[in-house]
Design an enzyme around this catalytic site. Structure first.
Site, mmCIF file in Angstrom:
data_model
loop_
_atom_site.group_PDB
_atom_site.id
_atom_site.type_symbol
_atom_site.label_atom_id
_atom_site.label_comp_id
_atom_site.label_asym_id
_atom_site.label_seq_id
_atom_site.Cartn_x
_atom_site.Cartn_y
_atom_site.Cartn_z
ATOM 1 N N THR A 1 0.834 -1.195 0.000
ATOM 2 C CA THR A 1 0.000 0.000 0.000
ATOM 3 C C THR A 1 0.873 1.251 0.000
ATOM 4 O O THR A 1 1.956 1.251 0.576
ATOM 5 C CB THR A 1 -0.883 -0.032 1.265
ATOM 6 O OG1 THR A 1 -1.829 -1.074 1.115
ATOM 7 C CG2 THR A 1 -1.602 1.274 1.505
ATOM 8 N N THR B 1 -0.182 0.990 6.557
ATOM 9 C CA THR B 1 0.015 -0.154 5.657
ATOM 10 C C THR B 1 0.215 -1.417 6.488
ATOM 11 O O THR B 1 0.910 -1.382 7.493
ATOM 12 C CB THR B 1 1.210 0.048 4.711
ATOM 13 O OG1 THR B 1 1.358 -1.137 3.905
ATOM 14 C CG2 THR B 1 2.507 0.323 5.448
ATOM 15 N N GLY B 2 -0.420 -2.503 6.069
ATOM 16 C CA GLY B 2 -0.274 -3.745 6.819
ATOM 17 C C GLY B 2 -1.487 -4.634 6.652
ATOM 18 O O GLY B 2 -2.276 -4.458 5.720
ATOM 19 N N THR B 3 -1.628 -5.597 7.546
ATOM 20 C CA THR B 3 -2.762 -6.530 7.492
ATOM 21 C C THR B 3 -4.064 -5.774 7.759
ATOM 22 O O THR B 3 -4.391 -5.457 8.911
ATOM 23 C CB THR B 3 -2.603 -7.620 8.561
ATOM 24 O OG1 THR B 3 -2.082 -7.022 9.748
ATOM 25 C CG2 THR B 3 -1.664 -8.713 8.110
ATOM 26 N N GLY B 4 -4.778 -5.508 6.678
ATOM 27 C CA GLY B 4 -5.926 -4.613 6.762
ATOM 28 C C GLY B 4 -6.970 -5.011 7.796
ATOM 29 O O GLY B 4 -7.545 -4.154 8.471
ATOM 30 N N ARG C 1 -13.402 -8.436 -1.069
ATOM 31 C CA ARG C 1 -12.760 -8.127 0.217
ATOM 32 C C ARG C 1 -12.275 -6.666 0.216
ATOM 33 O O ARG C 1 -11.665 -6.199 -0.729
ATOM 34 C CB ARG C 1 -11.587 -9.082 0.442
ATOM 35 C CG ARG C 1 -10.781 -8.792 1.709
ATOM 36 C CD ARG C 1 -9.587 -7.882 1.457
ATOM 37 N NE ARG C 1 -8.713 -7.765 2.619
ATOM 38 C CZ ARG C 1 -7.692 -6.919 2.701
ATOM 39 N NH1 ARG C 1 -7.406 -6.130 1.686
ATOM 40 N NH2 ARG C 1 -6.952 -6.857 3.782
ATOM 41 N N VAL C 2 -12.541 -5.960 1.273
ATOM 42 C CA VAL C 2 -12.048 -4.593 1.415
ATOM 43 C C VAL C 2 -11.227 -4.524 2.699
ATOM 44 O O VAL C 2 -11.663 -5.024 3.740
ATOM 45 C CB VAL C 2 -13.216 -3.582 1.469
ATOM 46 C CG1 VAL C 2 -12.688 -2.171 1.713
ATOM 47 C CG2 VAL C 2 -14.023 -3.633 0.175
ATOM 48 N N GLY C 3 -10.043 -3.928 2.601
ATOM 49 C CA GLY C 3 -9.190 -3.800 3.778
ATOM 50 C C GLY C 3 -9.340 -2.442 4.441
ATOM 51 O O GLY C 3 -10.361 -1.755 4.295
ATOM 52 N N ASP C 4 -8.307 -2.035 5.155
ATOM 53 C CA ASP C 4 -8.370 -0.793 5.935
ATOM 54 C C ASP C 4 -8.162 0.470 5.102
ATOM 55 O O ASP C 4 -8.585 1.552 5.506
ATOM 56 C CB ASP C 4 -7.287 -0.829 7.021
ATOM 57 C CG ASP C 4 -5.873 -0.937 6.421
ATOM 58 O OD1 ASP C 4 -5.675 -1.766 5.511
ATOM 59 O OD2 ASP C 4 -4.981 -0.184 6.863
HETATM 60 N N1 ASP Z 1 -3.541 -2.582 4.230
HETATM 61 C C1 ASP Z 1 -3.727 -3.110 2.914
HETATM 62 C C2 ASP Z 1 -4.947 -3.987 2.893
HETATM 63 O O1 ASP Z 1 -5.142 -4.738 3.835
HETATM 64 C C3 ASP Z 1 -2.572 -3.913 2.432
HETATM 65 C C4 ASP Z 1 -1.252 -3.196 2.448
HETATM 66 O O2 ASP Z 1 -0.995 -2.372 3.313
HETATM 67 O O3 ASP Z 1 -0.451 -3.448 1.540
HETATM 68 O O4 ASP Z 1 -5.657 -3.968 1.929
#
Ligand code: ASP
Length: 349
Positions: free
Chosen positions: A214, A265-268, A242-245
């Site tokens: 991200t 950025t990370g595990t959404g 699927r939608v993340g953060d």
């Molecule tokens: N945070 C993003 C998501 O979960 C992924 C990422 O940070 O690369 O969609």
């Protein structure tokens, strides 16, 4: 006349994702390329700030440039979904007014961050999704592209690798390969995550197979106004829909002049459950924590409680910056007008 020491110090910070480092896989040329592209975006952003551009303008343009760079997982070069497509998410927030705009699951908008900005400015809504978001963006005159315009061979290879991993996980969990993990029968079963994916050397300083790519930007302008922007292709092999953060205001993006602008950025899923970006603001506004204390609490205490891997960048209304992560590395950099940018990848720089 004494200098006003409380005057905000304009600043722009950007990130291009966090993840596991593969120092052995890194060529000096590639590392130099990453650093040069972050440097160039920061340089131009600093010049814009010096000319009086608003924080909102500067973060939007920085993220648009990162979307255009196929090395990052946003816009061109976005990761693939389990059914080998791209679904892009982006958001932007203006700390002065707390106006916000976001899009999720778009497949044809060349620059999702511009669509998010248009949603903020012209739709009367905060979040539009899928085909309606695309129709809106098109109506706003934004450039549309064919869905496969976002394809890159590297990302496709990552999808194949993720499917292989999913197959392995199913064997672990189910004891037999009852489902072809390469089909969409159980999409997202192995949405690639930095702790569990196999290393795939050969591309960048941060393991391309496992990194959260991200992109994001935060800025404080000469008036002390803040803004944040975030854009992503999400996670490799994610379940369609699927939608993340990243497009969720308060999770992957937040800005409030009274406290802080944050891009994550990370595990959404974890960042959403921790309301990570807003949590930084809340700790500052209601808990009286400093910028650094609040960011450290979220990245090193709150996120690990919900298995959250990744990092964030943040700037407060005095122009102080924090960039940190609980992974091994994060592409990042910051700059003030008139100064040269600082760019980092590893933890020890
Ligand atoms: N945070 C993003 C998501 O979960 C992924 C990422 O940070 O690369 O969609």
């Amino acid at each position: 006349m004494p200098l006003d020491s409380s005057a905000p110090r304009p600043v722009l910070a950007i990130h291009g994702g966090a993840g596991t480092l593969l120092r052995h896989a890194m060529s000096p040329e590639l590392e130099a390329e990453y650093r040069a592209s972050l440097h160039a975006i920061l340089d131009d952003g600093a010049q814009a700030l010096a000319r009086g551009a608003t924080a909102l303008e500067v973060v939007t343009e920085a993220v648009r440039r990162l979307e255009e760079n196929e090395r990052f997982n946003a816009g061109k070069g976005a990761v693939f979904t389990a059914d080998a497509r791209h679904e892009l998410d982006a958001s932007v927030m203006d700390g002065q007014t707390r106006a916000a705009g976001a899009v999720a699951g778009v497949t044809r908008v060349r620059n999702p961050i511009l669509a998010a900005r248009a949603v903020m400015a012209h739709s009367g809504h905060v979040l539009l999704i899928g085909a309606s978001a695309e129709e809106f963006a098109q109506g706003q005159g934004l450039e549309m592209v064919a869905p496969d315009w976002f394809d890159t061979p590297q990302r496709h290879a990552q999808l194949l690798k993720a499917r292989e991993l999913a197959r392995g996980q199913m064997l672990d969990h189910d004891g037999q390969a009852a489902v072809d993990a390469g089909s969409t029968a159980r999409p997202g079963a192995a949405q690639v995550d930095a702790k569990h994916a196999a290393a795939a050397p050969g591309s960048g300083p941060i393991d391309e197979q496992t990194k959260f790519g991200t992109v994001g930007a935060v800025a404080c302008d000469a008036h002390g106004h803040l803004a944040a922007a975030t854009s992503t292709g999400g996670m490799t092999n994610k379940r369609p829909g699927r939608v993340g953060d990243s497009p969720i205001i308060g999770a992957g993006c937040f800005a409030d002049d009274r406290s802080v602008a944050v891009s994550c950025t990370g595990t959404g899923e974890a960042f959403m459950r921790a309301c990570a970006a807003h949590e930084v603001s809340a700790l500052m506004r209601h808990g009286g924590l400093s910028l650094a204390e609040a960011c450290e609490r979220v990245v090193f205490q709150e996120l690990p409680l919900v298995q959250g891997d990744g990092g964030l960048i943040a700037v407060d209304a005095r122009g102080q910056v924090w960039m940190g992560f609980n992974t091994e590395g994060m592409y990042r950099g910051a700059v003030r007008p008139g100064e040269s940018p600082t760019v980092g990848i590893y933890r020890d720089e």
